[in-house]
Write a protein that holds these residues in place. Structure first.
Motif, PDB file in Angstrom:
ATOM      1  N   THR A  25       0.825  -1.203   0.000  1.00 28.83           N
ATOM      2  CA  THR A  25       0.000   0.000   0.000  1.00 28.83           C
ATOM      3  C   THR A  25       0.863   1.258   0.000  1.00 28.83           C
ATOM      4  O   THR A  25       0.617   2.202  -0.765  1.00 28.83           O
ATOM      5  CB  THR A  25      -0.937   0.010   1.220  1.00 28.83           C
ATOM      6  OG1 THR A  25      -1.714  -1.185   1.241  1.00 28.83           O
ATOM      7  CG2 THR A  25      -1.871   1.217   1.176  1.00 28.83           C
ATOM      8  N   PHE A  26       1.872   1.271   0.849  1.00 29.97           N
ATOM      9  CA  PHE A  26       2.764   2.430   0.882  1.00 29.97           C
ATOM     10  C   PHE A  26       3.484   2.619  -0.450  1.00 29.97           C
ATOM     11  O   PHE A  26       3.644   3.749  -0.925  1.00 29.97           O
ATOM     12  CB  PHE A  26       3.781   2.299   2.011  1.00 29.97           C
ATOM     13  CG  PHE A  26       3.262   2.718   3.357  1.00 29.97           C
ATOM     14  CD1 PHE A  26       2.756   3.998   3.536  1.00 29.97           C
ATOM     15  CD2 PHE A  26       3.264   1.847   4.433  1.00 29.97           C
ATOM     16  CE1 PHE A  26       2.268   4.400   4.779  1.00 29.97           C
ATOM     17  CE2 PHE A  26       2.783   2.239   5.668  1.00 29.97           C
ATOM     18  CZ  PHE A  26       2.282   3.518   5.847  1.00 29.97           C
ATOM     19  N   GLY A  36       9.656  10.555  -2.284  1.00 26.16           N
ATOM     20  CA  GLY A  36      10.949   9.982  -2.636  1.00 26.16           C
ATOM     21  C   GLY A  36      11.711   9.417  -1.459  1.00 26.16           C
ATOM     22  O   GLY A  36      12.745   9.971  -1.044  1.00 26.16           O
ATOM     23  N   VAL A  37      11.221   8.348  -0.878  1.00 24.59           N
ATOM     24  CA  VAL A  37      11.948   7.667   0.192  1.00 24.59           C
ATOM     25  C   VAL A  37      12.209   6.227  -0.228  1.00 24.59           C
ATOM     26  O   VAL A  37      11.433   5.641  -0.991  1.00 24.59           O
ATOM     27  CB  VAL A  37      11.177   7.690   1.533  1.00 24.59           C
ATOM     28  CG1 VAL A  37      10.978   9.115   2.021  1.00 24.59           C
ATOM     29  CG2 VAL A  37       9.835   6.975   1.414  1.00 24.59           C
ATOM     30  N   ASP A  38      13.302   5.677   0.249  1.00 22.46           N
ATOM     31  CA  ASP A  38      13.598   4.273  -0.004  1.00 22.46           C
ATOM     32  C   ASP A  38      12.631   3.419   0.802  1.00 22.46           C
ATOM     33  O   ASP A  38      12.517   3.582   2.027  1.00 22.46           O
ATOM     34  CB  ASP A  38      15.042   3.966   0.397  1.00 22.46           C
ATOM     35  CG  ASP A  38      15.410   2.520   0.147  1.00 22.46           C
ATOM     36  OD1 ASP A  38      15.789   2.187  -0.988  1.00 22.46           O
ATOM     37  OD2 ASP A  38      15.312   1.719   1.105  1.00 22.46           O
ATOM     38  N   MET A  39      11.916   2.515   0.134  1.00 16.92           N
ATOM     39  CA  MET A  39      10.874   1.752   0.812  1.00 16.92           C
ATOM     40  C   MET A  39      11.439   0.870   1.915  1.00 16.92           C
ATOM     41  O   MET A  39      10.844   0.731   2.995  1.00 16.92           O
ATOM     42  CB  MET A  39      10.096   0.915  -0.208  1.00 16.92           C
ATOM     43  CG  MET A  39       8.909   0.164   0.385  1.00 16.92           C
ATOM     44  SD  MET A  39       7.736   1.226   1.300  1.00 16.92           S
ATOM     45  CE  MET A  39       7.242   2.382   0.038  1.00 16.92           C
ATOM     46  N   PHE A  42      12.115   3.089   4.815  1.00 19.00           N
ATOM     47  CA  PHE A  42      10.856   3.553   5.393  1.00 19.00           C
ATOM     48  C   PHE A  42      10.216   2.473   6.266  1.00 19.00           C
ATOM     49  O   PHE A  42       9.831   2.737   7.408  1.00 19.00           O
ATOM     50  CB  PHE A  42       9.882   3.968   4.284  1.00 19.00           C
ATOM     51  CG  PHE A  42       8.520   4.346   4.802  1.00 19.00           C
ATOM     52  CD1 PHE A  42       8.280   5.621   5.277  1.00 19.00           C
ATOM     53  CD2 PHE A  42       7.485   3.420   4.823  1.00 19.00           C
ATOM     54  CE1 PHE A  42       7.021   5.970   5.776  1.00 19.00           C
ATOM     55  CE2 PHE A  42       6.237   3.750   5.317  1.00 19.00           C
ATOM     56  CZ  PHE A  42       6.000   5.034   5.791  1.00 19.00           C
ATOM     57  N   ILE A  43      10.106   1.262   5.728  1.00 18.07           N
ATOM     58  CA  ILE A  43       9.440   0.180   6.457  1.00 18.07           C
ATOM     59  C   ILE A  43      10.191  -0.173   7.734  1.00 18.07           C
ATOM     60  O   ILE A  43       9.581  -0.428   8.783  1.00 18.07           O
ATOM     61  CB  ILE A  43       9.285  -1.067   5.555  1.00 18.07           C
ATOM     62  CG1 ILE A  43       8.291  -0.781   4.423  1.00 18.07           C
ATOM     63  CG2 ILE A  43       8.833  -2.276   6.362  1.00 18.07           C
ATOM     64  CD1 ILE A  43       6.879  -0.463   4.875  1.00 18.07           C
ATOM     65  N   SER A  44      11.516  -0.169   7.682  1.00 17.21           N
ATOM     66  CA  SER A  44      12.297  -0.528   8.870  1.00 17.21           C
ATOM     67  C   SER A  44      12.083   0.461  10.008  1.00 17.21           C
ATOM     68  O   SER A  44      12.125   0.091  11.186  1.00 17.21           O
ATOM     69  CB  SER A  44      13.789  -0.620   8.525  1.00 17.21           C
ATOM     70  OG  SER A  44      14.318   0.657   8.205  1.00 17.21           O
ATOM     71  N   LYS A  73       4.194  10.985  10.597  1.00 19.20           N
ATOM     72  CA  LYS A  73       4.973  12.174  10.941  1.00 19.20           C
ATOM     73  C   LYS A  73       6.300  11.773  11.574  1.00 19.20           C
ATOM     74  O   LYS A  73       7.368  12.263  11.179  1.00 19.20           O
ATOM     75  CB  LYS A  73       4.162  13.057  11.891  1.00 19.20           C
ATOM     76  CG  LYS A  73       4.930  14.209  12.521  1.00 19.20           C
ATOM     77  CD  LYS A  73       5.393  15.234  11.512  1.00 19.20           C
ATOM     78  CE  LYS A  73       6.010  16.429  12.228  1.00 19.20           C
ATOM     79  NZ  LYS A  73       6.660  17.367  11.271  1.00 19.20           N
ATOM     80  N   GLU A  74       6.248  10.890  12.546  1.00 19.00           N
ATOM     81  CA  GLU A  74       7.475  10.496  13.243  1.00 19.00           C
ATOM     82  C   GLU A  74       8.418   9.734  12.321  1.00 19.00           C
ATOM     83  O   GLU A  74       9.638   9.929  12.371  1.00 19.00           O
ATOM     84  CB  GLU A  74       7.140   9.647  14.474  1.00 19.00           C
ATOM     85  CG  GLU A  74       8.368   9.294  15.299  1.00 19.00           C
ATOM     86  CD  GLU A  74       8.039   8.659  16.627  1.00 19.00           C
ATOM     87  OE1 GLU A  74       8.878   7.893  17.142  1.00 19.00           O
ATOM     88  OE2 GLU A  74       6.933   8.913  17.167  1.00 19.00           O
ATOM     89  N   THR A  75       7.870   8.882  11.464  1.00 18.96           N
ATOM     90  CA  THR A  75       8.712   8.135  10.533  1.00 18.96           C
ATOM     91  C   THR A  75       9.436   9.067   9.573  1.00 18.96           C
ATOM     92  O   THR A  75      10.648   8.940   9.352  1.00 18.96           O
ATOM     93  CB  THR A  75       7.876   7.118   9.739  1.00 18.96           C
ATOM     94  OG1 THR A  75       7.218   6.225  10.639  1.00 18.96           O
ATOM     95  CG2 THR A  75       8.766   6.310   8.800  1.00 18.96           C
ATOM     96  N   PHE A  76       8.720  10.023   9.006  1.00 22.56           N
ATOM     97  CA  PHE A  76       9.350  10.986   8.099  1.00 22.56           C
ATOM     98  C   PHE A  76      10.394  11.831   8.831  1.00 22.56           C
ATOM     99  O   PHE A  76      11.446  12.166   8.267  1.00 22.56           O
ATOM    100  CB  PHE A  76       8.301  11.882   7.450  1.00 22.56           C
ATOM    101  CG  PHE A  76       7.486  11.208   6.382  1.00 22.56           C
ATOM    102  CD1 PHE A  76       8.108  10.446   5.404  1.00 22.56           C
ATOM    103  CD2 PHE A  76       6.110  11.345   6.337  1.00 22.56           C
ATOM    104  CE1 PHE A  76       7.363   9.826   4.403  1.00 22.56           C
ATOM    105  CE2 PHE A  76       5.353  10.733   5.337  1.00 22.56           C
ATOM    106  CZ  PHE A  76       5.988   9.967   4.373  1.00 22.56           C
ATOM    107  N   ASP A  77      10.112  12.176  10.088  1.00 18.90           N
ATOM    108  CA  ASP A  77      11.079  12.961  10.869  1.00 18.90           C
ATOM    109  C   ASP A  77      12.373  12.179  11.073  1.00 18.90           C
ATOM    110  O   ASP A  77      13.474  12.735  10.942  1.00 18.90           O
ATOM    111  CB  ASP A  77      10.484  13.346  12.224  1.00 18.90           C
ATOM    112  CG  ASP A  77       9.446  14.450  12.120  1.00 18.90           C
ATOM    113  OD1 ASP A  77       9.356  15.085  11.042  1.00 18.90           O
ATOM    114  OD2 ASP A  77       8.729  14.681  13.108  1.00 18.90           O
TER     115      ASP A  77
END
Length: 225
Positions: A25-26, A36-39, A42-44, A73-77
């Protein structure tokens, strides 16, 4: 204990492969919105953060809306990826909208449910959002196996609160002594059910847990004999 007649399953992480479907989904919504983030990165980062916020949600420390926003929000931060509030809100909504479109199940789910269906009444108890859970079951073609679906939205509380188990048993017209809960979360599924008086099986591997546990759904048949 009376012979088991009713089997109550958790849905996410027990039958429906949440991590696999969430990742798909992501990938879809990030492609659509040019995020533009490495999946893999991101998942980790996202998965433990999501687990943390779900625990807060289970204990009524945050709202559904806070969970959906804060975990992104926290993941992107952490990733140091600049995402404004509007983008996070859109991604949060699109994630929920698209999640049920993916339908990966854990190995042997269909086969095991097919074997159990003639002999037991099958039910779902889930803390997942009401607007998504039924869609997941339909998309993955398992909805017809189950007599009842109890969500935390329906019951007005979340596992491990005993009231959600009382609600589910009343809906299923089942007794505690003839019921068994199967789920992946020790606190919510197993301890929650046991404190209410329902025997439970852990789906997963935990060396600190002393009760019945399975790592494949096909192992459930040995426990039910």
């Amino acid at each position: 204990m009376q012979p088991v007649k009713h089997l109550f399953f958790d849905l996410d992480h027990t039958l429906w492969d949440f991590n696999s479907n969430s990742k798909s989904t992501f990938q879809h919504i990030f492609n659509h919105h040019d995020v533009g983030v490495d999946m893999k990165d991101f998942i980790s980062i996202y998965e433990p953060i999501n687990a943390k916020y779900w625990q807060l949600f289970r204990h009524n420390k945050i709202s559904k809306e806070d969970l959906r926003y804060a975990r992104l929000k926290e993941t992107f931060d952490v990733l140091k990826y600049k995402a404004n509030d509007d983008l996070i809100s859109v991604l949060s909504e699109d994630y929920i909208e698209n999640l049920a479109n993916y339908n990966q199940l854990f190995p042997n789910t269909i086969e095991v449910l097919s074997e159990l269906k003639p002999f037991y009444q099958l039910h779902i108890i889930t803390n997942g959002f009401k607007e998504v859970q039924a869609k997941k079951m339909i998309s993955s073609k398992i909805d017809h196996f189950f007599e009842t679906l109890t969500t935390s939205d329906d019951a007005g509380c979340k596992k491990p609160n005993p009231e959600i188990f009382a609600y589910a048993l009343n809906l299923a017209q089942a007794e505690k002594e003839e019921s068994l809960m199967i789920g992946d979360n020790i606190e919510a599924d197993v301890e929650g059910a046991r404190k209410f008086g329902i025997e439970a099986v852990l789906f997963g591997k935990d060396d600190t847990f002393g009760g019945d546990q399975i790592t494949c759904l096909s192992e459930l048949k040995t426990i039910l004999k």
